[in-house]
Structures are given as C-alpha cells and as structure tokens.
Motif scaffolding. Structure first.
Motif, PDB file in Angstrom:
ATOM      1  N   GLU A 174     -17.118 -23.768 -66.008  1.00  9.17           N
ATOM      2  CA  GLU A 174     -18.369 -23.149 -66.467  1.00  9.17           C
ATOM      3  C   GLU A 174     -18.124 -21.857 -67.236  1.00  9.17           C
ATOM      4  O   GLU A 174     -18.842 -21.560 -68.188  1.00  9.17           O
ATOM      5  N   ASP A 175     -17.117 -21.101 -66.820  1.00  4.96           N
ATOM      6  CA  ASP A 175     -16.829 -19.828 -67.495  1.00  4.96           C
ATOM      7  C   ASP A 175     -16.536 -20.033 -68.975  1.00  4.96           C
ATOM      8  O   ASP A 175     -16.992 -19.271 -69.823  1.00  4.96           O
ATOM      9  N   ALA A 176     -15.764 -21.070 -69.279  1.00  7.49           N
ATOM     10  CA  ALA A 176     -15.420 -21.344 -70.676  1.00  7.49           C
ATOM     11  C   ALA A 176     -16.656 -21.808 -71.454  1.00  7.49           C
ATOM     12  O   ALA A 176     -16.874 -21.386 -72.584  1.00  7.49           O
ATOM     13  N   LEU A 177     -17.443 -22.672 -70.839  1.00 10.48           N
ATOM     14  CA  LEU A 177     -18.691 -23.126 -71.472  1.00 10.48           C
ATOM     15  C   LEU A 177     -19.577 -21.935 -71.801  1.00 10.48           C
ATOM     16  O   LEU A 177     -20.092 -21.806 -72.912  1.00 10.48           O
ATOM     17  N   ILE A 178     -19.749 -21.082 -70.806  1.00  9.81           N
ATOM     18  CA  ILE A 178     -20.605 -19.895 -70.975  1.00  9.81           C
ATOM     19  C   ILE A 178     -20.064 -19.006 -72.095  1.00  9.81           C
ATOM     20  O   ILE A 178     -20.801 -18.577 -72.977  1.00  9.81           O
ATOM     21  N   GLU A 179     -18.759 -18.758 -72.056  1.00 12.99           N
ATOM     22  CA  GLU A 179     -18.156 -17.863 -73.050  1.00 12.99           C
ATOM     23  C   GLU A 179     -18.352 -18.383 -74.476  1.00 12.99           C
ATOM     24  O   GLU A 179     -18.742 -17.637 -75.382  1.00 12.99           O
ATOM     25  N   ILE A 180     -18.098 -19.663 -74.688  1.00 10.95           N
ATOM     26  CA  ILE A 180     -18.215 -20.206 -76.044  1.00 10.95           C
ATOM     27  C   ILE A 180     -19.677 -20.209 -76.500  1.00 10.95           C
ATOM     28  O   ILE A 180     -20.009 -19.756 -77.598  1.00 10.95           O
TER      29      ILE A 180
END
Length: 323
Positions: free
Chosen positions: A110-116
């Motif tokens: 989720e962190d990567a999804l959120i960041e992008i």
C-alpha cells in the motif's frame, strides 16, 4: 514540446554532445566484451536524460536487433540490474510496472501505491493509465479495484483517474467553503463522512488545498492532519495524510520516504530505486534539500553508507552532489 515528466529541479539533464549511435555502440561493447564494463554503462546511463536514454534504446534495437533492457537484464544482477533497467524505461511505463509490482503476489504494498498515486500529476496519471493498459492489457482501475477495498479503494480510483485540478490559481471563497465542509464532515458530527474527504482531497489542486488547510485551522483550531488521525484509520488514513503532506510539500514527503527506505535494518531498494529514478528530472534537488533539513545529514551520505558496489556508485551519480 516540454515533457510532463521533466521539471526544473532535477539532478539529471540532457547531455550536450549527445549522439544516440555513439552511445549505443559504446554500451554494446561494454556488455558484449569479456566481462561487463560497468563503468561505461554507469557513466553513459547516468549522464543522459530519460528522453536521450530512450533514443539510445531505439538506436540499440535498430543496430543490434535486441532490446537494450533485455541485454542489461541478462548481463547484470541484483539491485544494480533493477536500477539500470529502470533508467532505460520510459517514465510512464516505469510507474505502471511499479504499480503492478505493488499489487501482485501475496499482499499489496500500500505504501508504494499511495506514494505513486499522490505524487504524480493528473497528466502523468493519464499516461501511466495508458501505459498500464498497453503493457498488461488490463485497466489500472480494475486492478486497483480487485486489490483494495472500501474508502481506500474509492480514493485510489479517484486519484488514478487523473482528475485533480492542476491549476495554480487559488480561490479563497472555495477554500473557506471546503474547510467548512471538511469540518462538518468530521470534527463537527457523529461519525465521519469519508466521501467528502475523498472528493476534496483527491480533486482540488495542491495550492488550493494548502489554502483550505489554513482555513480549516482557523475554523477548528487544529491541523487537518490531527483531524484525519482522529477520525479515520487504516490505509485510507495513510492515503489522506500523504495527500496533505504532498499538498504542503511534495519533496518533503519523498525525503521522508527515502529516509524510511534507508534507515534501520535492511534497505528498501524497491522504494529507493523508484524515487531516485522517477524524481531525477523533476525535483530531486529539492528532495535532497528537504532530506538534509529534516535529518541533519545528506541523502548522498545516507546512500553511501547504506549501499555498496556499482549499485551505490550509480545511485550517488543520480543523486548528484553532496549537501
């Protein structure tokens, strides 16, 4: 035409005496020789802009009938390989692949999804959506829908649609109105109206949100972050906090992400590679400045002490100077 992937605060820019054919030949020699000449690969790929690297890849394919990225994959290994392949990938395709990786296999990152999804502009998101469909023959929205749920899913889908206003003009009346609506949706009622938070935070421009957050503080006597923490939970809370942080200062948000990737036991190379490559022509200079401001030491020194070998050399070259 100016690319939507290039800003004014990057560390990597066009190489003045550029020749795609000269570079393609040098890279071919570096890969084909006995033992790989990593030094040549690093110096060429980190001293050209992404647009130039795409031209090298085209030239390489034409001259040798092979994909440059496939030859790099076949010849290099580990994190260094991933980083070099990232450098020769078009930005929208790179982000599409990062999103796919965030959603595939066991569990979702989720962190990567959120960041992008919080740091890309609407125009970038539209290109990423097209690239995603081209590469995977599936719509990004459908994939997000099947991997996430609830309010988190709704908000991600709104961001993936690339509908955020990109204007720089701010409207004070609208900021006051939005602040009041947010207050009424959270602090000022029993239960929270999540859809209202999603709509305002995912569709208003960043400068407009900044103004609304100031107004919010006037009305509620507290920061919007504190209200979000008090009213919401889980990944939805994380996403909205990321939006607030990016609206206030995107480079500061990404500096924090880099710090998390580099601190503690083990390095998060997935995040490190993504931010270094994707921001290298946009705002990496600002990210470096924020990193130094927040942590008291330079991003350059953090990378050097946490990585090694050709991987470290390449990251440091992308980083540019020491602060």
């Amino acid at each position: 035409m100016a690319s939507i992937w290039v800003g004014h605060r990057g560390t990597m820019r066009d190489y003045p005496g550029f020749s795609a054919s000269v570079d393609a030949e040098a890279i071919h020699k570096a890969i084909r020789g006995i033992g790989t000449d990593e030094k040549t690969l690093i110096s060429i790929l980190t001293e050209r802009s992404n647009a130039q690297r795409q031209l090298i890849a085209k030239e390489y394919q034409a001259a040798y009938g092979r994909e440059l990225k496939d030859d790099l994959k076949g010849d290099l290994s580990g994190h260094f390989k991933c980083l070099m392949v990232a450098l020769v990938t078009p930005p929208a395709v790179f982000d599409a692949k990062q999103l796919k990786k965030s959603m595939k296999g066991t569990g979702t990152s989720e962190d990567a999804l959120i960041e992008i999804l919080t740091t890309r502009t609407s125009r970038q998101m539209k290109e990423i959506g097209q690239a995603y469909y081209t590469v995977y023959k599936k719509s990004l929205g459908d994939e997000i829908s099947s991997e996430t749920s609830g309010d988190f899913r709704k908000a991600l889908l709104t961001l993936a649609d690339g509908r955020r206003d990109e204007g720089l003009k701010v409207d004070e009346q609208l900021a006051k109105k939005d602040a009041q609506i947010l207050y009424n949706a959270g602090e000022n009622r029993w239960g929270t109206d999540e859809d209202t938070f999603t709509e305002i935070l995912c569709l208003r421009s960043f400068p407009q949100l900044k103004l609304a957050f100031d107004e919010y503080r006037n009305i509620s006597q507290k920061d919007i972050e504190d209200s979000i923490k008090g009213e919401l939970s889980g990944h939805f809370e994380d996403l909205l906090l990321a939006i607030v942080c990016c609206a206030r200062n995107t480079p500061a948000f990404l500096a924090r992400r880099l710090h998390q990737a580099l601190k503690g036991a083990g390095t998060d190379e997935f995040t490190l590679n993504r931010i270094m490559v994707s921001r290298s022509e946009i705002d990496l200079l600002d990210i470096r400045a924020e990193f130094k401001k927040q942590y008291g030491y330079s991003l350059h020194s953090a990378i050097k002490s946490d990585t090694s070998g050709d991987y470290a050399i390449t990251l440091v070259k992308i980083c540019g100077g020491d602060d």
